[in-house]
Scaffold this motif. Structure first.
Motif, PDB file in Angstrom:
ATOM      1  N   SER A  11       0.883  -1.293   0.007  1.00  0.00           N
ATOM      2  CA  SER A  11      -0.028  -0.044   0.106  1.00  0.00           C
ATOM      3  C   SER A  11       0.920   1.408  -0.119  1.00  0.00           C
ATOM      4  N   ARG A  12       2.307   1.133   0.210  1.00  0.00           N
ATOM      5  CA  ARG A  12       3.128   2.189   0.283  1.00  0.00           C
ATOM      6  C   ARG A  12       3.775   2.415  -1.126  1.00  0.00           C
ATOM      7  N   ILE A  13       3.494   1.761  -2.016  1.00  0.00           N
ATOM      8  CA  ILE A  13       3.922   1.614  -3.422  1.00  0.00           C
ATOM      9  C   ILE A  13       2.748   1.880  -4.460  1.00  0.00           C
ATOM     10  N   ALA A  41      -1.148   6.655 -10.402  1.00  0.00           N
ATOM     11  CA  ALA A  41      -0.240   5.830  -9.305  1.00  0.00           C
ATOM     12  C   ALA A  41       0.171   6.785  -8.286  1.00  0.00           C
ATOM     13  N   MET A  42       0.087   8.003  -8.237  1.00  0.00           N
ATOM     14  CA  MET A  42       0.541   9.061  -7.468  1.00  0.00           C
ATOM     15  C   MET A  42      -0.822   9.222  -6.418  1.00  0.00           C
ATOM     16  N   LEU A  43      -1.938   8.758  -6.525  1.00  0.00           N
ATOM     17  CA  LEU A  43      -2.677   8.887  -5.724  1.00  0.00           C
ATOM     18  C   LEU A  43      -2.475   8.324  -4.202  1.00  0.00           C
ATOM     19  N   GLY A  44      -2.833   9.369  -3.299  1.00  0.00           N
ATOM     20  CA  GLY A  44      -2.496   8.863  -1.983  1.00  0.00           C
ATOM     21  C   GLY A  44      -0.917   9.230  -1.367  1.00  0.00           C
ATOM     22  N   LEU A  45      -0.174   9.858  -2.559  1.00  0.00           N
ATOM     23  CA  LEU A  45       1.450   9.899  -2.216  1.00  0.00           C
ATOM     24  C   LEU A  45       2.011   8.724  -1.736  1.00  0.00           C
ATOM     25  N   PRO A  46       2.272   7.682  -2.364  1.00  0.00           N
ATOM     26  CA  PRO A  46       2.793   6.475  -1.927  1.00  0.00           C
ATOM     27  C   PRO A  46       4.296   7.019  -1.679  1.00  0.00           C
ATOM     28  N   ASP A  47       5.013   6.250  -0.934  1.00  0.00           N
ATOM     29  CA  ASP A  47       6.396   6.530  -0.510  1.00  0.00           C
ATOM     30  C   ASP A  47       7.236   6.062  -1.742  1.00  0.00           C
ATOM     31  N   LEU A  48       6.632   5.115  -2.378  1.00  0.00           N
ATOM     32  CA  LEU A  48       7.491   4.634  -3.434  1.00  0.00           C
ATOM     33  C   LEU A  48       6.757   4.610  -4.584  1.00  0.00           C
ATOM     34  N   LEU A  49       7.367   5.235  -5.818  1.00  0.00           N
ATOM     35  CA  LEU A  49       6.694   5.420  -7.056  1.00  0.00           C
ATOM     36  C   LEU A  49       7.261   4.367  -8.024  1.00  0.00           C
ATOM     37  N   VAL A  50       6.847   3.516  -8.662  1.00  0.00           N
ATOM     38  CA  VAL A  50       7.313   2.476  -9.547  1.00  0.00           C
ATOM     39  C   VAL A  50       6.921   2.728 -11.041  1.00  0.00           C
ATOM     40  N   LEU A  51       7.717   2.916 -11.917  1.00  0.00           N
ATOM     41  CA  LEU A  51       7.149   3.405 -13.217  1.00  0.00           C
ATOM     42  C   LEU A  51       7.962   2.757 -14.360  1.00  0.00           C
ATOM     43  N   ASP A  52       7.193   1.728 -15.118  1.00  0.00           N
ATOM     44  CA  ASP A  52       7.731   1.165 -16.063  1.00  0.00           C
ATOM     45  C   ASP A  52       7.586   1.761 -17.351  1.00  0.00           C
ATOM     46  N   GLU A  53       9.164   2.244 -18.053  1.00  0.00           N
ATOM     47  CA  GLU A  53       8.931   2.877 -19.294  1.00  0.00           C
ATOM     48  C   GLU A  53       7.674   4.041 -19.479  1.00  0.00           C
ATOM     49  N   PRO A  54       7.780   5.128 -18.427  1.00  0.00           N
ATOM     50  CA  PRO A  54       6.502   6.000 -18.477  1.00  0.00           C
ATOM     51  C   PRO A  54       6.407   6.810 -19.888  1.00  0.00           C
ATOM     52  N   THR A  55       7.704   7.058 -20.491  1.00  0.00           N
ATOM     53  CA  THR A  55       7.869   7.855 -21.660  1.00  0.00           C
ATOM     54  C   THR A  55       7.967   7.335 -22.969  1.00  0.00           C
ATOM     55  N   ASN A  56       7.557   5.978 -22.847  1.00  0.00           N
ATOM     56  CA  ASN A  56       7.435   5.230 -24.271  1.00  0.00           C
ATOM     57  C   ASN A  56       6.546   5.815 -25.109  1.00  0.00           C
ATOM     58  N   GLY A  57       6.859   6.129 -26.420  1.00  0.00           N
ATOM     59  CA  GLY A  57       5.744   6.935 -27.319  1.00  0.00           C
ATOM     60  C   GLY A  57       5.866   8.186 -27.222  1.00  0.00           C
ATOM     61  N   LEU A  58       6.514   8.938 -26.250  1.00  0.00           N
ATOM     62  CA  LEU A  58       6.441  10.461 -26.296  1.00  0.00           C
ATOM     63  C   LEU A  58       7.470  11.100 -26.913  1.00  0.00           C
ATOM     64  N   ASP A  59       6.984  12.404 -27.300  1.00  0.00           N
ATOM     65  CA  ASP A  59       7.996  12.875 -28.128  1.00  0.00           C
ATOM     66  C   ASP A  59       8.583  13.945 -27.172  1.00  0.00           C
ATOM     67  N   PRO A  60       9.838  14.766 -27.366  1.00  0.00           N
ATOM     68  CA  PRO A  60      10.754  15.263 -26.509  1.00  0.00           C
ATOM     69  C   PRO A  60       9.983  16.424 -25.579  1.00  0.00           C
ATOM     70  N   PRO A  61       9.149  17.292 -26.180  1.00  0.00           N
ATOM     71  CA  PRO A  61       8.519  18.051 -24.936  1.00  0.00           C
ATOM     72  C   PRO A  61       7.624  17.392 -23.969  1.00  0.00           C
ATOM     73  N   GLN A  62       6.984  16.235 -24.383  1.00  0.00           N
ATOM     74  CA  GLN A  62       6.348  15.413 -23.328  1.00  0.00           C
ATOM     75  C   GLN A  62       7.133  14.842 -22.534  1.00  0.00           C
ATOM     76  N   ILE A  63       8.298  14.398 -23.111  1.00  0.00           N
ATOM     77  CA  ILE A  63       9.406  13.865 -22.297  1.00  0.00           C
ATOM     78  C   ILE A  63       9.722  14.875 -21.156  1.00  0.00           C
ATOM     79  N   HIS A  64      10.184  16.027 -21.537  1.00  0.00           N
ATOM     80  CA  HIS A  64      10.552  16.833 -20.873  1.00  0.00           C
ATOM     81  C   HIS A  64       9.539  17.208 -19.639  1.00  0.00           C
ATOM     82  N   GLN A  65       8.160  17.340 -19.886  1.00  0.00           N
ATOM     83  CA  GLN A  65       7.012  17.308 -18.852  1.00  0.00           C
ATOM     84  C   GLN A  65       7.157  16.448 -17.751  1.00  0.00           C
TER      85      GLN A  65
END
Ligand code: ATP
Length: 236
Positions: free
Chosen positions: A79-81, A149-173
């Motif tokens: 529940s902390r992840i 994934a951030m709902l409730g502000l978990p202590d540990l956020l685990v993200l698998d390739e969150p920038t897949n398919g994004l262009d550079p400005p979106q990657i920047h964000q």
């Protein structure tokens, strides 16, 4: 002691039925406030490692400790992840805010607009919360999935390739989102197969190849100032 450390992985391994050793004796730790990048080519074992971290698959060996508690020990550390996997589905005719409120309710928690608004704000969607998800760009949808994934502000956020398919400005964000999250003193573990992306997004990096750790440390120690890798991924 270990109870202060968000994540400690020791001797972690995963053998799939059929004999593939996807993760082989992996050890590293992540401190509070760090953004750690798990870097490696396709097949290196990043997804398998993160799925064990998310509690989705069982390791063949080794331990994962979250604030000193072993995952799979029955302790409610999961529940902390908070975790993100690609392709989270949203209802296109509802707003971003309505989608997250539904998701929050579906997890059985009492309604809490403040948590939803906070996550949307960190995800950089503050101005779009009332727009239908149908009108969101790919980058916005992916940030909405991160907000979820951030709902409730978990202590540990685990993200698998969150920038897949994004262009550079979106990657920047996306990078700004992860930085904002870590600046609250929480911890982010994010995978990527792109060195440049890890260099720009993360402060620490674990490099994997064929299931094994081949390098780890601060990004500036692992990656040369020119942006070129100073390690070899093809091991002797
Ligand atoms: P990618 O970026 O392509 O997802 P990755 O670094 O995340 O790569 P994994 O997906 O963890 O790597 O795969 C590591 C190894 O385990 C690969 O050889 C892969 O073929 C194998 N593998 C992954 N999932 C399974 C499975 N369910 N059953 C058998 N072998 C698997």
């Amino acid at each position: 002691g270990l109870v202060d450390v968000p994540l400690v992985i020791e001797g972690l391994s995963k053998r799939y039925p059929g004999g593939v050793t996807a993760v082989d004796d992996l050890s590293f730790r992540v401190e509070a406030g760090q953004v750690l990048g798990l870097l490696g080519p396709n097949g290196a074992g990043k997804t398998t490692s993160l799925r064990m971290l998310m509690g989705l698959i069982q390791p063949s060996g080794g331990t994962i400790r979250v604030f000193g508690h072993k995952i799979y020990s029955g302790a409610p550390v999961l529940s902390r992840i908070g975790s993100f996997v690609e392709g989270a589905g949203f209802l296109p005719h509802l707003s971003g805010q309505a989608n997250l409120e539904l998701y929050w309710a579906a997890t059985g928690r009492p309604p809490d607009k403040a948590h939803v608004e906070e996550a949307l704000e960190i995800a950089g969607l503050g101005k779009a919360v009332h727009r239908r998800v149908r009108t969101y760009s790919q980058g916005m949808r992916q940030r909405l999935a991160i907000a979820q994934a951030m709902l409730g502000l978990p202590d540990l956020l685990v993200l698998d390739e969150p920038t897949n398919g994004l262009d550079p400005p979106q990657i920047h964000q996306m990078r700004a989102v992860l930085r904002r999250y870590a600046s609250t003193g929480r911890t982010v573990v994010v995978s990527s197969h792109l060195l440049a992306e890890v260099e720009q997004t993360c402060d620490h990096v674990v490099v994997m190849h064929q299931g094994r750790l081949v390098a780890s440390g601060k990004v500036e120690e692992i990656v040369g100032g020119s942006g070129e890798a100073t390690f070899r991924v093809d091991r002797p």
